[in-house]
Enzyme design. Structure first.
Site, PDB file in Angstrom:
ATOM      1  N   HIS A 265      91.248 -11.372  60.470  1.00 13.68           N
ATOM      2  CA  HIS A 265      91.818 -10.299  59.650  1.00 13.68           C
ATOM      3  C   HIS A 265      90.962 -10.030  58.411  1.00 13.68           C
ATOM      4  CE1 HIS A 265      94.432  -7.585  57.737  1.00 13.68           C
ATOM      5  NE2 HIS A 265      95.458  -8.358  57.457  1.00 13.68           N
ATOM      6  N   HIS A 306      84.674  -0.878  64.745  1.00 16.61           N
ATOM      7  CA  HIS A 306      85.967  -1.256  64.161  1.00 16.61           C
ATOM      8  C   HIS A 306      87.025  -1.212  65.250  1.00 16.61           C
ATOM      9  CE1 HIS A 306      89.458  -1.257  61.451  1.00 16.61           C
ATOM     10  NE2 HIS A 306      88.638  -1.663  60.509  1.00 16.61           N
ATOM     11  N   ASP A 364      83.246  -3.038  55.875  1.00 11.79           N
ATOM     12  CA  ASP A 364      82.981  -4.451  55.618  1.00 11.79           C
ATOM     13  C   ASP A 364      81.488  -4.724  55.498  1.00 11.79           C
ATOM     14  OD1 ASP A 364      85.748  -5.376  55.799  1.00 11.79           O
ATOM     15  OD2 ASP A 364      85.595  -4.823  57.902  1.00 11.79           O
TER      16      ASP A 364
END
Length: 429
Positions: A265, A306, A364
């Site tokens: 996560h 993603h 990210d």
């Protein structure tokens, strides 16, 4: 009741009518709550096909690369807004007027200090404790320090708790870092904005005044903003599920932090840096690219593609702009690690394999590079994620508590032993 219905036909049973509901955006949902009275329930591992609640906060369309906070596209908020204004939007549903914003940001600023006894609380941790372990403990313990705002049925208490959590999370995050390196805690400075104050508490010291470049605090603010909420993910669901029992808000947010700590996560930007360090040198890039294309090789490029956004990550473009600004301000464009990152980015945007597989650089990828450039250690990345996500958790918790809700009670498909009788030792094989 819904005008639209689906009919479920189960062998040996009468047909069951199920209501179908439509939201303002997104797919329709089939209300299966009537199945329990018929001796049935659905089986959905991971709840990936289950709507666990009704919400007005955030909407995601992964196929379109769309992320909306209260209807506002994330790229517009990242370009024109700031973190605290986005906090107000998530909490109250509308962008604030100038006076409302000034009042809200002023309240948050005045709540940044933590109870002095919390300094002593930190001494119970080992110096080498993971910062997320510290955050789980300290945030959960806030209910012992601020027990004057724990009546979840009182809207004023809920509001005070929300202000305290948003304001104090950066302070606690910075304290967890300072504690791990043996430096004195740095008190918040009310003359600084939210993100600048965080960097001041992270890297300042009591001996001299902190000087934070505006480009760095802007990038930090964007990281907080772009992680503020992401709909019904694992940690948000953990907050809602914990809150459904009537638990206090500090315990609920601690549950969210615990869920976020899982590498599946909240560890994505941390994994990006680990990958870059594993590659080690530009001369190794082609080898690792070939490994990434080999389906039999366990190596994966982290920070590309993603699981939700199937075409592109709407947060990545503005994060890329901040990444460029930070590296330029710090003069780190030629740093070996960041040269590897730039080469990987170029390959992902031009190589047919990555284009076909939609393995584009995501938020990210860029946020990991920025945090590394700012001098933030890798084990603090998820703490910063949690700091930004706090407002989303609170908004969802408040939305649930303010409406009609039931305690969460997922079902199971039991595949264990049928009933059997106890045997004493002499009769066991």
């Amino acid at each position: 009741m819904s005008d639209n219905k689906a009919t479920l036909n189960v062998p040996g049973r009468d047909p069951i009518d199920l209501d179908i509901y439509s939201g303002t955006l997104g797919p329709d949902v089939v209300d299966v709550s009537a199945l329990t009275s018929q001796g049935l329930f659905t089986y959905d591992p991971g709840f990936v096909s289950t709507g666990s609640c009704e919400s007005k906060i955030t909407f995601i369309d992964g196929n379109k690369g769309q992320l909306l906070h209260r209807g506002y596209p994330i790229d517009q908020l990242a370009e024109h807004s700031n973190y605290l204004e986005t906090c107000y939007l998530l909490l109250y549903g509308e962008l604030p007027t100038r006076d409302q914003y000034n009042e809200f940001s002023g309240i948050i600023t005045r709540h940044t200090m933590v109870h002095e006894q919390i300094r002593t609380f930190f001494q119970g941790f080992r110096r080498d404790a993971h910062p997320m372990a510290i955050m789980c403990g300290v945030v959960g313990a806030l209910s012992a320090f601020y027990h004057d705002s724990l009546d979840i049925s009182d809207e004023e208490h809920r509001k005070i708790a929300a202000f305290r959590l948003i304001a104090k999370m950066p302070t606690l995050a910075a304290m967890s870092y300072k504690f791990s390196i043996g430096q004195p805690f740095v008190y918040p400075d009310n003359s600084r904005d939210y993100a600048e104050n965080f960097l001041h508490m992270m890297f300042g010291n009591p001996c001299e005044e902190s000087k934070i470049d505006p480009a760095l605090s802007k990038a930090m603010d964007r990281i907080f903003l772009l992680h503020a909420d992401h709909e019904q993910n694992a940690s948000t669901s953990a907050v809602r599920l914990t809150g459904s029992s009537g638990a206090n808000p500090f315990a609920c947010i601690a549950a969210g932090i615990a869920a976020l700590w899982g590498p599946a996560h909240g560890g994505a930007n941390e994994a990006v840096l680990e990958m870059l360090e594993e590659i080690g040198d530009e001369s190794n890039i082609d080898t690792f690219i070939d490994r990434a294309k080999d389906k039999d090789d366990p190596f994966r490029l982290m920070g590309f593609g993603h699981r939700v956004y199937k075409n592109f990550d709407p947060r990545a473009k503005v994060m890329r702009e901040s990444c460029d600004e930070v590296l330029e301000v710090l003069g780190m464009e030629d740093d070996p690690l960041f040269r590897i990152a730039r080469r990987l980015e170029k390959i992902a945007l031009e190589d047919e394999y990555f284009i076909e597989k939609k393995l584009y650089p995501n938020v990210d990828f860029y946020s990991g590079i920025i945090l590394k450039a700012l001098g933030i250690p890798v084990n603090m990345f998820t703490v910063i994620f949690a700091t930004g996500r706090t407002v989303g958790w609170i908004a969802h918790w408040h939305e649930m508590i303010s409406g009609e809700y039931r305690i969460g009670r997922p079902r199971q498909l039991y595949t264990g032993s049928v009933q059997r009788d106890y045997k004493d030792f002499s009769k066991r094989k």
